[in-house]
Design a protein around this motif. Sequence first.
Motif, PDB file in Angstrom:
ATOM      1  N   THR A  29      -1.656   3.705   3.615  1.00 14.34           N
ATOM      2  CA  THR A  29      -1.059   4.231   2.383  1.00 14.34           C
ATOM      3  C   THR A  29      -0.748   5.699   2.631  1.00 14.34           C
ATOM      4  OG1 THR A  29      -2.457   2.758   1.067  1.00 14.34           O
ATOM      5  CG2 THR A  29      -1.352   4.530  -0.111  1.00 14.34           C
ATOM      6  N   GLU A  30       0.486   6.068   2.374  1.00 12.61           N
ATOM      7  CA  GLU A  30       0.937   7.452   2.601  1.00 12.61           C
ATOM      8  C   GLU A  30       1.559   7.975   1.312  1.00 12.61           C
ATOM      9  OE1 GLU A  30       1.861  10.813   5.062  1.00 12.61           O
ATOM     10  OE2 GLU A  30       1.068   8.945   5.865  1.00 12.61           O
ATOM     11  N   VAL A  31       1.006   9.073   0.804  1.00 11.24           N
ATOM     12  CA  VAL A  31       1.513   9.688  -0.421  1.00 11.24           C
ATOM     13  C   VAL A  31       1.787  11.153  -0.128  1.00 11.24           C
ATOM     14  CG1 VAL A  31       1.011  10.247  -2.828  1.00 11.24           C
ATOM     15  CG2 VAL A  31       0.225   8.081  -1.875  1.00 11.24           C
ATOM     16  N   PRO A  32       3.051  11.598  -0.248  1.00 13.46           N
ATOM     17  CA  PRO A  32       3.353  12.997   0.021  1.00 13.46           C
ATOM     18  C   PRO A  32       2.697  13.925  -1.006  1.00 13.46           C
ATOM     19  CG  PRO A  32       5.288  11.905  -0.877  1.00 13.46           C
ATOM     20  CD  PRO A  32       4.238  10.855  -0.675  1.00 13.46           C
TER      21      PRO A  32
ATOM     22  N   GLN B 270      -2.459   4.753  -6.312  1.00 10.47           N
ATOM     23  CA  GLN B 270      -3.105   3.685  -7.075  1.00 10.47           C
ATOM     24  C   GLN B 270      -2.068   2.674  -7.557  1.00 10.47           C
ATOM     25  OE1 GLN B 270      -5.306   4.772 -10.591  1.00 10.47           O
ATOM     26  NE2 GLN B 270      -6.158   2.738 -10.783  1.00 10.47           N
ATOM     27  N   ALA B 271      -0.901   3.145  -7.989  1.00  8.56           N
ATOM     28  CA  ALA B 271       0.142   2.237  -8.453  1.00  8.56           C
ATOM     29  C   ALA B 271       0.635   1.333  -7.322  1.00  8.56           C
ATOM     30  CB  ALA B 271       1.310   3.030  -9.044  1.00  8.56           C
ATOM     31  N   LEU B 272       0.720   1.880  -6.116  1.00 11.21           N
ATOM     32  CA  LEU B 272       1.143   1.060  -4.975  1.00 11.21           C
ATOM     33  C   LEU B 272       0.125  -0.054  -4.702  1.00 11.21           C
ATOM     34  CD1 LEU B 272       2.426   3.859  -2.586  1.00 11.21           C
ATOM     35  CD2 LEU B 272       3.833   2.109  -3.700  1.00 11.21           C
ATOM     36  N   VAL B 273      -1.165   0.292  -4.711  1.00 12.56           N
ATOM     37  CA  VAL B 273      -2.203  -0.716  -4.466  1.00 12.56           C
ATOM     38  C   VAL B 273      -2.206  -1.735  -5.619  1.00 12.56           C
ATOM     39  CG1 VAL B 273      -4.652  -1.149  -4.072  1.00 12.56           C
ATOM     40  CG2 VAL B 273      -3.592   0.902  -3.111  1.00 12.56           C
ATOM     41  N   ALA B 274      -2.090  -1.273  -6.842  1.00 14.37           N
ATOM     42  CA  ALA B 274      -2.072  -2.177  -7.998  1.00 14.37           C
ATOM     43  C   ALA B 274      -0.899  -3.151  -7.904  1.00 14.37           C
ATOM     44  CB  ALA B 274      -2.006  -1.374  -9.296  1.00 14.37           C
TER      45      ALA B 274
ATOM     46  N   ARG C  37       6.103  -3.655   3.140  1.00 17.29           N
ATOM     47  CA  ARG C  37       5.752  -2.357   2.561  1.00 17.29           C
ATOM     48  C   ARG C  37       6.183  -2.301   1.108  1.00 17.29           C
ATOM     49  NH1 ARG C  37      10.530   1.621   4.061  1.00 17.29           N
ATOM     50  NH2 ARG C  37       9.086   3.259   3.545  1.00 17.29           N
ATOM     51  N   TYR C  38       5.444  -1.500   0.350  1.00 19.74           N
ATOM     52  CA  TYR C  38       5.792  -1.156  -1.019  1.00 19.74           C
ATOM     53  C   TYR C  38       6.145   0.321  -0.989  1.00 19.74           C
ATOM     54  CZ  TYR C  38       3.746  -5.568  -2.426  1.00 19.74           C
ATOM     55  OH  TYR C  38       3.479  -6.908  -2.558  1.00 19.74           O
ATOM     56  N   VAL C  39       7.240   0.679  -1.641  1.00 19.40           N
ATOM     57  CA  VAL C  39       7.737   2.053  -1.573  1.00 19.40           C
ATOM     58  C   VAL C  39       8.026   2.579  -2.977  1.00 19.40           C
ATOM     59  CG1 VAL C  39       9.590   3.535  -0.692  1.00 19.40           C
ATOM     60  CG2 VAL C  39       8.806   1.594   0.667  1.00 19.40           C
ATOM     61  N   TYR C  40       7.598   3.815  -3.210  1.00 17.00           N
ATOM     62  CA  TYR C  40       7.966   4.541  -4.423  1.00 17.00           C
ATOM     63  C   TYR C  40       8.693   5.796  -3.976  1.00 17.00           C
ATOM     64  CZ  TYR C  40       7.718   7.327  -8.648  1.00 17.00           C
ATOM     65  OH  TYR C  40       8.054   8.092  -9.740  1.00 17.00           O
ATOM     66  N   ALA C  41       9.923   5.974  -4.445  1.00 19.49           N
ATOM     67  CA  ALA C  41      10.713   7.138  -4.051  1.00 19.49           C
ATOM     68  C   ALA C  41      11.199   7.876  -5.293  1.00 19.49           C
ATOM     69  CB  ALA C  41      11.907   6.707  -3.201  1.00 19.49           C
ATOM     70  N   ASP C  42      11.198   9.206  -5.194  1.00 22.07           N
ATOM     71  CA  ASP C  42      11.671  10.043  -6.294  1.00 22.07           C
ATOM     72  C   ASP C  42      11.959  11.430  -5.736  1.00 22.07           C
ATOM     73  OD1 ASP C  42      12.347  10.756  -8.930  1.00 22.07           O
ATOM     74  OD2 ASP C  42      10.321  11.466  -9.335  1.00 22.07           O
ATOM     75  N   GLY C  43      13.089  11.983  -6.080  1.00 29.28           N
ATOM     76  CA  GLY C  43      13.424  13.352  -5.687  1.00 29.28           C
ATOM     77  C   GLY C  43      13.435  13.584  -4.187  1.00 29.28           C
TER      78      GLY C  43
ATOM     79  N   PHE D  71       3.532  13.998  -4.747  1.00 25.68           N
ATOM     80  CA  PHE D  71       3.115  12.904  -5.621  1.00 25.68           C
ATOM     81  C   PHE D  71       1.613  12.859  -5.849  1.00 25.68           C
ATOM     82  CE2 PHE D  71       6.863  10.095  -4.009  1.00 25.68           C
ATOM     83  CZ  PHE D  71       7.748  10.776  -4.826  1.00 25.68           C
ATOM     84  N   ARG D  72       0.851  13.652  -5.154  1.00 23.86           N
ATOM     85  CA  ARG D  72      -0.610  13.560  -5.244  1.00 23.86           C
ATOM     86  C   ARG D  72      -1.098  13.916  -6.638  1.00 23.86           C
ATOM     87  NH1 ARG D  72      -2.094  15.211   0.791  1.00 23.86           N
ATOM     88  NH2 ARG D  72      -1.191  13.324   1.678  1.00 23.86           N
ATOM     89  N   GLY D  73      -2.104  13.179  -7.075  1.00 24.11           N
ATOM     90  CA  GLY D  73      -2.680  13.416  -8.401  1.00 24.11           C
ATOM     91  C   GLY D  73      -1.886  12.802  -9.533  1.00 24.11           C
TER      92      GLY D  73
END
Length: 97
Positions: free
Chosen positions: A44-47, A57-61, A17-23, A50-52
Amino acid sequence: MIDASRIEFHDLGTKGRYVYADGGEEAELTFTKAGTSQIIIDHTEVPTAFRGKGVGQALVAHAVETARMQGLKITPLCPFAASQFRRNPEWQDVLAR
């Protein structure tokens, strides 16, 4: 846009998995390894927070860049990832046929 350097990779054996976490929020892209030369992006799950913002897209890239570096092909079963491949023709070199 997000800081893509904050995307982390987690190797889970036959999956990853690739994960982006913030706040306190976390977005993820999960995949399954298909042998040694291919990965299958399955989710792909984006809360909402984070939408918009380009997080998905950054996760897929990030997965695409890693695939290029490792000589892997990608099968995007996840509808979101598949749509990103359609929108980014420059990624066709890692798309499994």
